[in-house]
Design a protein around this motif. Structure first.
Motif, PDB file in Angstrom:
ATOM      1  N   LEU A 196       9.280   0.544  11.615  1.00  5.99           N
ATOM      2  CA  LEU A 196       7.978  -0.008  11.974  1.00  5.99           C
ATOM      3  C   LEU A 196       7.931  -0.420  13.446  1.00  5.99           C
ATOM      4  N   SER A 208       1.523  -3.787  10.656  1.00  7.37           N
ATOM      5  CA  SER A 208       1.969  -4.663   9.566  1.00  7.37           C
ATOM      6  C   SER A 208       2.505  -3.877   8.385  1.00  7.37           C
ATOM      7  N   THR A 209       2.143  -2.582   8.284  1.00  5.40           N
ATOM      8  CA  THR A 209       2.617  -1.753   7.177  1.00  5.40           C
ATOM      9  C   THR A 209       3.032  -0.375   7.675  1.00  5.40           C
ATOM     10  N   SER A 210       3.899   0.272   6.927  1.00  4.97           N
ATOM     11  CA  SER A 210       4.332   1.626   7.284  1.00  4.97           C
ATOM     12  C   SER A 210       3.185   2.622   7.156  1.00  4.97           C
ATOM     13  N   GLU A 211       2.295   2.362   6.225  1.00  5.05           N
ATOM     14  CA  GLU A 211       1.151   3.263   6.032  1.00  5.05           C
ATOM     15  C   GLU A 211       0.248   3.252   7.263  1.00  5.05           C
ATOM     16  N   GLU A 212      -0.011   2.063   7.776  1.00  8.68           N
ATOM     17  CA  GLU A 212      -0.820   1.925   8.986  1.00  8.68           C
ATOM     18  C   GLU A 212      -0.142   2.622  10.164  1.00  8.68           C
ATOM     19  N   ASN A 229      10.314   0.389   6.736  1.00 16.79           N
ATOM     20  CA  ASN A 229       9.977  -0.997   7.064  1.00 16.79           C
ATOM     21  C   ASN A 229      10.908  -1.953   6.326  1.00 16.79           C
ATOM     22  N   GLU A 232      10.424  -3.359   2.758  1.00 16.83           N
ATOM     23  CA  GLU A 232       9.036  -3.076   2.372  1.00 16.83           C
ATOM     24  C   GLU A 232       8.820  -1.573   2.216  1.00 16.83           C
ATOM     25  N   THR A 235       6.582   5.086   4.313  1.00 16.11           N
ATOM     26  CA  THR A 235       5.502   6.071   4.246  1.00 16.11           C
ATOM     27  C   THR A 235       5.911   7.410   4.843  1.00 16.11           C
ATOM     28  N   THR A 244       3.361   6.742   0.038  1.00  9.79           N
ATOM     29  CA  THR A 244       4.018   5.466   0.304  1.00  9.79           C
ATOM     30  C   THR A 244       4.751   4.993  -0.947  1.00  9.79           C
TER      31      THR A 244
END
Length: 297
Positions: A196, A208-212, A229, A232, A235, A244
């Motif tokens: 991340l 804040s997220t791997s998807e983002e 991440n 967490e 993705t 994800t």
């Protein structure tokens, strides 16, 4: 060569010197623990894991002809790795990586890859002289590439026709070297394996997220990106869609090499025709086993 490789691992091949303590460590801490020296470097870590999954990697790197280099090459042979194309220098010492890990994770690390950087394009000669490829017949297999090469050399690789037919899998080596992968965003070539923080450095923002982060890397030009991440969700960002998955919950006993294990396990799964979801799950499982100490370091 006595055997054929099915993937090239290009980048750092060196000795890891790692100090590990079960104690929580702060700046200036002086605690009991264990200090080990093992074969390492991003390219070699990936190669060693690929062997465990049944692949036969060939290394393209720089290793000195000093005592440390001779021992390292011997260890590589013992593990079943092909070293025929490693650049051996009489003038450059074998590189080294030093890390300190505590119960609270990686405390500090220093990567001395100066010999690899000085060797430069010499490590790639086999891709041009016919041994692995040439101008009218570029190498067309898998390549795992790490960001310990110089920014200039990585930029050349990102745009070089000698790599246009290859399935490039690329890791930054560390957050401090993440920006070296920007040429692969600009060229839209290769699959990036980043965490991340590294994704944020490449996109000049924080996620804040791997998807983002995965979606942002695609928007920046990445052909594909795998974003981890820590504990967490991870993705797999691809133009066909994002996948994800959460990693298994395990007790973390080590961290150095976890990202390399994830990348190698993912490559091996796809080499064996796993679909994207299955490949991601297998890679997360392999990384979890590694950090928990259930697989060899």
């Amino acid at each position: 060569m006595t055997k054929d490789s099915n993937i090239l691992c290009i980048g750092s091949v060196l000795w890891d010197v790692i100090g590990r303590s079960p104690s929580h460590m702060a700046k200036g801490a002086d605690v009991p623990g264990r200090i080990i020296r093992i074969p390492g470097g991003v390219a070699l870590n990936i190669a060693m894991t690929l062997v465990r999954f049944g692949l036969t990697p060939a290394l393209l790197s720089a290793v000195g002809r000093d005592a440390e280099g001779e021992e390292l090459i011997s260890e590589c042979h013992h593990m079943g790795l092909i070293t025929d194309h490693v650049y051996r220098s009489d003038d450059l010492p074998t590189d080294c990586y030093m890390a300190v890990e505590g119960a609270n994770g990686l405390i500090a690390a220093i990567a001395d890859a100066h010999s690899l950087e000085k060797a430069g394009a010499k490590i790639l000669q086999a891709l041009y002289d016919g041994r692995l490829g040439k101008a009218d017949a570029p190498y067309s297999g898998l390549i795992a590439l790490d960001g310990n090469l110089t920014e200039r050399l990585l930029d050349d690789i990102a745009n070089d026709p000698a790599f246009q037919s290859a399935d490039l899998r690329i890791a930054p080596a560390s957050p401090g070297k993440a920006e070296r992968l920007l040429p692969f965003l600009r060229s839209g070539r290769g699959t990036l394996y980043v965490n991340l923080e590294e994704a944020g450095i490449l996109c000049h923002t924080r996620f804040s997220t791997s998807e983002e982060a995965g979606q942002a890397l695609l928007s920046k030009g990445a052909a594909r990106a795998l974003v981890t991440n820590g504990g967490e969700a991870t993705t797999d960002a691809h133009p066909d869609g994002l996948i994800t998955l959460p990693p298994p919950e395990v007790l973390v006993t080590r961290v150095t090499g976890a990202g390399d294990t994830f990348m190698a396990a993912h490559i091996a799964a796809e080499f064996n025709d796993a679909d994207r979801t299955s490949a991601l799950a297998q890679a997360l499982d392999a990384a979890a086993k590694f950090v928990s100490g259930d697989t060899p370091s």
